[in-house]
Design an enzyme around this catalytic site. Structure first.
Site, PDB file in Angstrom:
ATOM      1  N   ASP A 134      -7.494 -11.895  -0.286  1.00 26.32           N
ATOM      2  CA  ASP A 134      -7.064 -11.919   1.127  1.00 26.32           C
ATOM      3  C   ASP A 134      -6.793 -13.364   1.528  1.00 26.32           C
ATOM      4  O   ASP A 134      -7.251 -14.302   0.859  1.00 26.32           O
ATOM      5  CB  ASP A 134      -8.132 -11.321   2.057  1.00 26.32           C
ATOM      6  CG  ASP A 134      -7.655 -11.294   3.521  1.00 26.32           C
ATOM      7  OD1 ASP A 134      -6.489 -10.936   3.768  1.00 26.32           O
ATOM      8  OD2 ASP A 134      -8.446 -11.657   4.419  1.00 26.32           O
ATOM      9  N   SER A 135      -6.071 -13.531   2.622  1.00 28.43           N
ATOM     10  CA  SER A 135      -5.811 -14.874   3.136  1.00 28.43           C
ATOM     11  C   SER A 135      -7.110 -15.560   3.560  1.00 28.43           C
ATOM     12  O   SER A 135      -7.155 -16.775   3.668  1.00 28.43           O
ATOM     13  CB  SER A 135      -4.890 -14.784   4.351  1.00 28.43           C
ATOM     14  OG  SER A 135      -5.549 -14.053   5.361  1.00 28.43           O
ATOM     15  N   TYR A 147      -2.140 -16.102   7.362  1.00 31.94           N
ATOM     16  CA  TYR A 147      -0.832 -15.881   6.751  1.00 31.94           C
ATOM     17  C   TYR A 147       0.146 -15.248   7.751  1.00 31.94           C
ATOM     18  O   TYR A 147       1.357 -15.330   7.571  1.00 31.94           O
ATOM     19  CB  TYR A 147      -0.956 -14.911   5.569  1.00 31.94           C
ATOM     20  CG  TYR A 147      -1.423 -15.518   4.261  1.00 31.94           C
ATOM     21  CD1 TYR A 147      -2.095 -16.734   4.202  1.00 31.94           C
ATOM     22  CD2 TYR A 147      -1.191 -14.832   3.069  1.00 31.94           C
ATOM     23  CE1 TYR A 147      -2.531 -17.252   2.984  1.00 31.94           C
ATOM     24  CE2 TYR A 147      -1.611 -15.343   1.853  1.00 31.94           C
ATOM     25  CZ  TYR A 147      -2.280 -16.555   1.810  1.00 31.94           C
ATOM     26  OH  TYR A 147      -2.702 -17.047   0.599  1.00 31.94           O
ATOM     27  N   GLY A 148      -0.428 -14.579   8.752  1.00 30.54           N
ATOM     28  CA  GLY A 148       0.385 -13.746   9.646  1.00 30.54           C
ATOM     29  C   GLY A 148       1.409 -14.489  10.471  1.00 30.54           C
ATOM     30  O   GLY A 148       2.287 -13.871  11.074  1.00 30.54           O
ATOM     31  N   CYS A 158      -4.863  -7.505   1.849  1.00 28.24           N
ATOM     32  CA  CYS A 158      -4.198  -8.262   2.910  1.00 28.24           C
ATOM     33  C   CYS A 158      -2.881  -7.554   3.207  1.00 28.24           C
ATOM     34  O   CYS A 158      -2.007  -7.475   2.336  1.00 28.24           O
ATOM     35  CB  CYS A 158      -3.934  -9.685   2.404  1.00 28.24           C
ATOM     36  SG  CYS A 158      -2.997 -10.697   3.559  1.00 28.24           S
ATOM     37  N   GLU A 187     -11.597 -15.890  11.961  1.00 28.05           N
ATOM     38  CA  GLU A 187     -11.886 -16.894  10.915  1.00 28.05           C
ATOM     39  C   GLU A 187     -12.761 -18.018  11.485  1.00 28.05           C
ATOM     40  O   GLU A 187     -13.577 -18.589  10.778  1.00 28.05           O
ATOM     41  CB  GLU A 187     -10.582 -17.489  10.350  1.00 28.05           C
ATOM     42  CG  GLU A 187      -9.805 -16.545   9.442  1.00 28.05           C
ATOM     43  CD  GLU A 187     -10.385 -16.418   8.029  1.00 28.05           C
ATOM     44  OE1 GLU A 187     -10.789 -17.422   7.438  1.00 28.05           O
ATOM     45  OE2 GLU A 187     -10.420 -15.273   7.525  1.00 28.05           O
ATOM     46  N   CYS A 193      -4.503  -4.704   9.589  1.00 31.92           N
ATOM     47  CA  CYS A 193      -4.892  -6.033   9.098  1.00 31.92           C
ATOM     48  C   CYS A 193      -6.352  -5.905   8.690  1.00 31.92           C
ATOM     49  O   CYS A 193      -7.154  -5.325   9.446  1.00 31.92           O
ATOM     50  CB  CYS A 193      -4.735  -7.077  10.210  1.00 31.92           C
ATOM     51  SG  CYS A 193      -5.492  -8.679   9.806  1.00 31.92           S
ATOM     52  N   HIS A 226      -8.681  -7.897   8.644  1.00 35.63           N
ATOM     53  CA  HIS A 226      -9.652  -8.559   9.522  1.00 35.63           C
ATOM     54  C   HIS A 226     -10.085  -7.620  10.672  1.00 35.63           C
ATOM     55  O   HIS A 226     -11.172  -7.787  11.219  1.00 35.63           O
ATOM     56  CB  HIS A 226      -9.051  -9.817  10.166  1.00 35.63           C
ATOM     57  CG  HIS A 226      -8.989 -11.011   9.256  1.00 35.63           C
ATOM     58  ND1 HIS A 226      -8.119 -11.112   8.208  1.00 35.63           N
ATOM     59  CD2 HIS A 226      -9.693 -12.181   9.269  1.00 35.63           C
ATOM     60  CE1 HIS A 226      -8.277 -12.294   7.612  1.00 35.63           C
ATOM     61  NE2 HIS A 226      -9.224 -12.956   8.240  1.00 35.63           N
TER      62      HIS A 226
HETATM   63  N1  DGL Z   1      -6.209  -9.961   6.660  1.00 32.31           N
HETATM   64  C1  DGL Z   1      -4.833 -10.117   6.454  1.00 32.31           C
HETATM   65  C2  DGL Z   1      -4.034  -8.892   6.727  1.00 32.31           C
HETATM   66  O1  DGL Z   1      -4.533  -7.817   6.388  1.00 32.31           O
HETATM   67  C3  DGL Z   1      -4.173 -11.410   6.806  1.00 32.31           C
HETATM   68  C4  DGL Z   1      -4.291 -11.941   8.157  1.00 32.31           C
HETATM   69  C5  DGL Z   1      -3.696 -13.328   8.283  1.00 32.31           C
HETATM   70  O2  DGL Z   1      -3.999 -14.175   7.455  1.00 32.31           O
HETATM   71  O3  DGL Z   1      -2.933 -13.545   9.229  1.00 32.31           O
HETATM   72  O4  DGL Z   1      -2.940  -8.921   7.204  1.00 32.31           O
END
Ligand code: DGL
Length: 270
Positions: A7-8, A39-40, A70, A162, A194, A196
């Site tokens: 994951d990011s 990453y989003g 992710c 985060e 997501c 998270h």
């Molecule tokens: N947890 C990730 C997802 O499922 C990435 C979130 C991110 O880094 O923006 O999209």
């Protein structure tokens, strides 16, 4: 050889938790790219570069099978990786399709034509990059007809999580749910798109109100991985070494992870 989970940042731990409970004998190597999260808000090329680098690192750990826990990487990079980059003796699986199969009442690999399904109004909560990719709508259209999807790009939520700032994360989730409801007042189902977001599942459920079925990925992905490993047992080897790798500061990341999962987790530098 263990199974890799990427994951990011820390969101993939929600998936790691579920897969390790479902498959207690399988060693997992987790890789969180906290130095580059979120990453989003990145473009697809950037997500591709970071994701391929992380997956190569997991291959170096002996993980021939890597789960992209992710959605952003699954949506923005996985197809390109599968088409041009992954060698034939390795596998990289995303978290998107198992969720859509659950929503559309399908078994794994059921490629029959799209059909009417139980839900018609679906709210999708995801990162800006996942929403922009339209990958969810594309995969859904292969499997279901007549489903109206309203997507809400939840900028800021991953950063707050985060940073361990749950007060800010909660306020942001509530404002994103309000924004979604202005576009679609009565969704029947909501997708936490997501990894998270399950850390904020109670806030999502509360803000959405009764009568909205909330889908999140952890258990769905765990079932799907168990099924995959039954069909491809050689993708897990003999190694028993589970570990947690991070590109961020191991101490900070370990203490956040311990706070999220309420058990001690020790990250080391990737
Ligand atoms: N947890 C990730 C997802 O499922 C990435 C979130 C991110 O880094 O923006 O999209």
């Amino acid at each position: 050889m263990a199974v890799g989970i990427f994951d990011s940042g820390l969101g993939g731990l929600t998936v790691h938790n579920a897969v390790s409970a479902r498959l207690p004998d399988v060693p997992f190597v987790y890789y969180g790219d906290s130095a580059h999260a979120p990453y989003g808000v990145r473009d697809a090329d950037d997500v591709y570069k970071l994701t391929t680098r992380a997956v190569e690192r997991l291959w170096d750990e002996g993980c021939d099978l890597v789960i992209l826990a992710c959605n952003t990487a699954s949506a923005a990079a996985l197809r390109r990786m599968q088409e041009t980059w992954i060698p034939t003796d390795k596998r990289v699986l995303g978290v998107f399709v198992p969720l859509i199969e659950a929503l559309t009442e399908r078994q794994w690999g059921d490629n029959s034509p799209p059909r009417q399904v139980g839900v018609q109004n679906v709210a999708l909560f995801a990162t800006p990059a996942t929403v922009a990719s339209r990958a969810f709508q594309r995969e859904l259209a292969f499997r279901a007809i007549g489903v109206d999807v309203e997507a809400q790009a939840c900028g800021g939520v991953v950063d707050a999580i985060e940073d361990g700032d749950f007060i800010l994360a909660e306020a942001m989730v509530r404002s994103h749910v309000d924004a979604l409801k202005r576009k679609m007042p009565n969704p029947e189902a909501a997708i936490l798109g997501c990894t998270h977001y399950p850390l904020m599942a109670e806030t999502f459920a509360d803000a959405l109100g009764d009568g909205v079925k909330v889908y999140s990925q952890a258990n769905i992905v765990a079932e799907s991985l168990a099924d995959y490993l039954k069909r491809h047992p050689k993708m897990v080897g003999a190694s028993q070494e589970s570990k947690y790798l991070t590109t961020g500061d191991p101490q900070t990341v370990s203490s956040r992870a311990t706070q999220f999962l309420k058990r001690e987790i020790k990250f080391v530098s990737a």
